[in-house]
Every structure is written in C-alpha cells, then in structure tokens.
Design a protein around this motif. Structure first.
Motif, PDB file in Angstrom:
ATOM      1  N   MET A  49      -0.599  43.774 -20.591  1.00 33.79           N
ATOM      2  CA  MET A  49      -1.051  42.734 -21.748  1.00 33.79           C
ATOM      3  C   MET A  49      -2.256  42.585 -22.182  1.00 33.79           C
ATOM      4  O   MET A  49      -3.140  42.777 -21.240  1.00 33.79           O
ATOM      5  N   ALA A  50      -2.562  42.896 -23.473  1.00 35.42           N
ATOM      6  CA  ALA A  50      -3.913  43.008 -23.812  1.00 35.42           C
ATOM      7  C   ALA A  50      -4.585  41.466 -23.889  1.00 35.42           C
ATOM      8  O   ALA A  50      -5.863  41.590 -23.695  1.00 35.42           O
TER       9      ALA A  50
ATOM     10  N   ALA B  27       2.662  50.217 -22.951  1.00 32.37           N
ATOM     11  CA  ALA B  27       2.416  49.008 -22.256  1.00 32.37           C
ATOM     12  C   ALA B  27       3.151  49.062 -20.986  1.00 32.37           C
ATOM     13  O   ALA B  27       3.406  47.736 -20.342  1.00 32.37           O
TER      14      ALA B  27
ATOM     15  N   SER C 283      -8.083  41.471 -19.454  1.00 32.49           N
ATOM     16  CA  SER C 283      -7.114  42.466 -20.432  1.00 32.49           C
ATOM     17  C   SER C 283      -6.548  43.595 -19.659  1.00 32.49           C
ATOM     18  O   SER C 283      -7.448  44.277 -19.010  1.00 32.49           O
TER      19      SER C 283
ATOM     20  N   THR D  71      -3.512  54.478 -22.561  1.00 39.11           N
ATOM     21  CA  THR D  71      -3.051  54.205 -23.913  1.00 39.11           C
ATOM     22  C   THR D  71      -3.363  54.972 -24.873  1.00 39.11           C
ATOM     23  O   THR D  71      -2.804  54.623 -25.840  1.00 39.11           O
TER      24      THR D  71
ATOM     25  N   ASN E  27       0.134  42.254 -27.955  1.00 41.62           N
ATOM     26  CA  ASN E  27      -0.272  43.557 -27.742  1.00 41.62           C
ATOM     27  C   ASN E  27      -0.451  44.521 -28.908  1.00 41.62           C
ATOM     28  O   ASN E  27       0.137  44.224 -29.925  1.00 41.62           O
TER      29      ASN E  27
ATOM     30  N   CYS F  33      -6.035  46.321 -21.158  1.00 40.00           N
ATOM     31  CA  CYS F  33      -6.112  47.337 -21.877  1.00 40.00           C
ATOM     32  C   CYS F  33      -7.387  48.330 -21.513  1.00 40.00           C
ATOM     33  O   CYS F  33      -7.830  49.134 -22.264  1.00 40.00           O
TER      34      CYS F  33
END
Lengths: 106, 155
Positions: free
Chosen positions: B123-124, A65, B151, A28, B99, B153
């Motif tokens: 999905m954060a 994402a 999370s 990311t 997000n 992330c």
C-alpha cells in the motif's frame, strides 16, 4: 528457476489448505536505486496457477502491488493425503518457476 | 495429382507444421491473458469496467469478510484475508484505491475451491482496501480503510 517456491498442503476435515511462498523481488518499477539513481525496472510475477492432481483449482493474475516474496493461502475440497499440489508462475520477464507438494493429513 | 491438389497438400503440410511449431513454442502453461488494461486503471469504476465490463457492484458487508489491519506500519507488507459465505464464488479481486494502480490481484477459483484467499499486498498510502467477490455472476464488495505509516512503494 529452481528452489524458488515453498508449498505446504494440509488436509483437515475434508478440506485441503495450501500455503505457498515464492522467492521473487516483485519490483514495482516506480522507484530509484538510492545508490545509482537509476529506476529499478518492474520485475514481478504476473500469473500463478495451482493444480491438484493435474486439475486447475486456482489461477491468479497479479500486479506490482503483491508484496516481495509473495505469500498465498487458499483451500479446496476433495483432496486426499498423498495427492499432488503443483504451483506454477510466470513473471514479466517471461521467466517461470514451479513447485510441487504432497498433501499431508493434519 | 494436379498442380492445385499438390499445392493444397503442400500448404496443408506447411500450415500444420507451423501450428505444431507454434504450439511447441508456447510456454508450459498459457491461460487467461494477463489483463493489462485493468492493471493500468487508476480508479475503482475504471478497474471494474476493464475487468468485468460493468461498474455495478452490490455492497455486502455480511456476505464478505475482509480482514486487514487498521494501521499498517509497513505498507510494503500488509496481510489481507478475504472470505465469503456467498454461494458459488468463482472470483475474488483485491483493489487499493490510492495505489498507483488500483488493481492489486485477481483470483479465479474452480468449483470446490473455498471462497477464501490470504496474501500480502503493498500500500502506497492510507487508503481503502476493497474486496470484490463474484457469486453466481453478480459482483459484491466490501472495503476497509487502512492507515499506512510507512509507504510500501520504497521497495
């Protein structure tokens, strides 16, 4: 990039269902490497194209994402056993990859 | 051949050579530009505006089916399936409103392609997942709240 993609295309009742998975880290760019403390740069697939016998059936634009080793399934009408399904992608480092599969009857 | 004519044909030659070189330099497929602006948006109205030039959407919970878990233990891999009974669907878009970037992905479907997409998203945090479907030029949407335990992330 070779061998980065797995594709399966199956024909059933006149509908071809394509399932594909691409080996890609999909970083990311928002997180640090716990060992070095450095931010891991964004590294993700941006564009995907799927063709049936050379004709585009689906295009996608992706952001950060989409999960690591992206998976996608979709289906279309009009395929026949033996037809070619081709999938190509490019990422934010201008790398690209592609793979092909023959449609098989279920 | 006058000087002018010679210059013109020389120019022509240079131009077509440049065009050929440019064409050869293009990647094997170059298509609809990646919508950079839309991928930077932080809320749903901005995303819609950037993608479609309008924020007007018809809420349709019958014509669109969004299948996603209520509780995602791992936000890094949340399977999502979108399908629709609406006619002439040519675009399916996924958004996650909490997000870091609202826009997750957009899929453009050729005629004959079923209005159906299955993929895995990150999905954060606990958030709504929004599925947008464009049918005969109109935008429809449905959404579902997904609770996220871990999370997505962190990787």
């Amino acid at each position: 990039m070779e061998n980065t993609i797995k594709i399966r295309a199956t024909l059933e009742n006149g509908v071809t269902t394509v399932k594909l998975q691409i080996l890609h880290p999909m970083d990311t760019g928002l997180f640090k490497d716990p060992k070095t403390g450095n931010v891991i740069p964004a590294y993700f697939i941006k564009e995907l194209r799927c063709e049936h016998n050379g004709k585009v059936v689906l295009e996608a634009v992706w952001g950060i994402a989409i999960s690591k080793n992206p998976y996608l399934s979709f289906s279309f009408e009009g395929g026949a056993a033996g037809d070619t399904v081709k999938v190509s992608w490019t990422d934010n480092k201008e790398q690209s990859g592609s793979g092909k599969a023959q449609i098989s009857a279920a | 051949m006058s000087v002018n004519q010679a210059r013109r044909s020389l120019l022509k030659g240079v131009l077509s050579a440049t065009a050929a070189a440019l064409f050869a330099a293009l990647p094997r497929f170059a298509f609809s530009a990646w919508p950079e602006q839309a991928f930077r948006t932080k809320n749903i109205p901005d995303t819609l505006q950037a993608l479609f030039g309008t924020a007007s959407v018809i809420t349709d919970t019958k014509g669109i089916t969004l299948s996603v878990t209520d509780l995602a233990e791992n936000g890094a891999v949340v399977p999502v399936t979108v399908s629709s009974t609406l006619p002439g669907v040519d675009n399916i878009t996924l958004l996650v409103d909490k997000n870091p970037n609202t826009l997750v992905a957009q899929f453009m479907l050729a005629p004959g392609v079923k209005p159906f997409i299955k993929t895995n998203i990150k999905m954060a945090e606990t958030s709504r997942v929004i599925a947008l479907v464009r049918s005969e030029g109109k935008l429809y949407s449905t959404n579902k709240k997904v609770r996220v335990t871990l999370s997505g992330c962190s990787n």
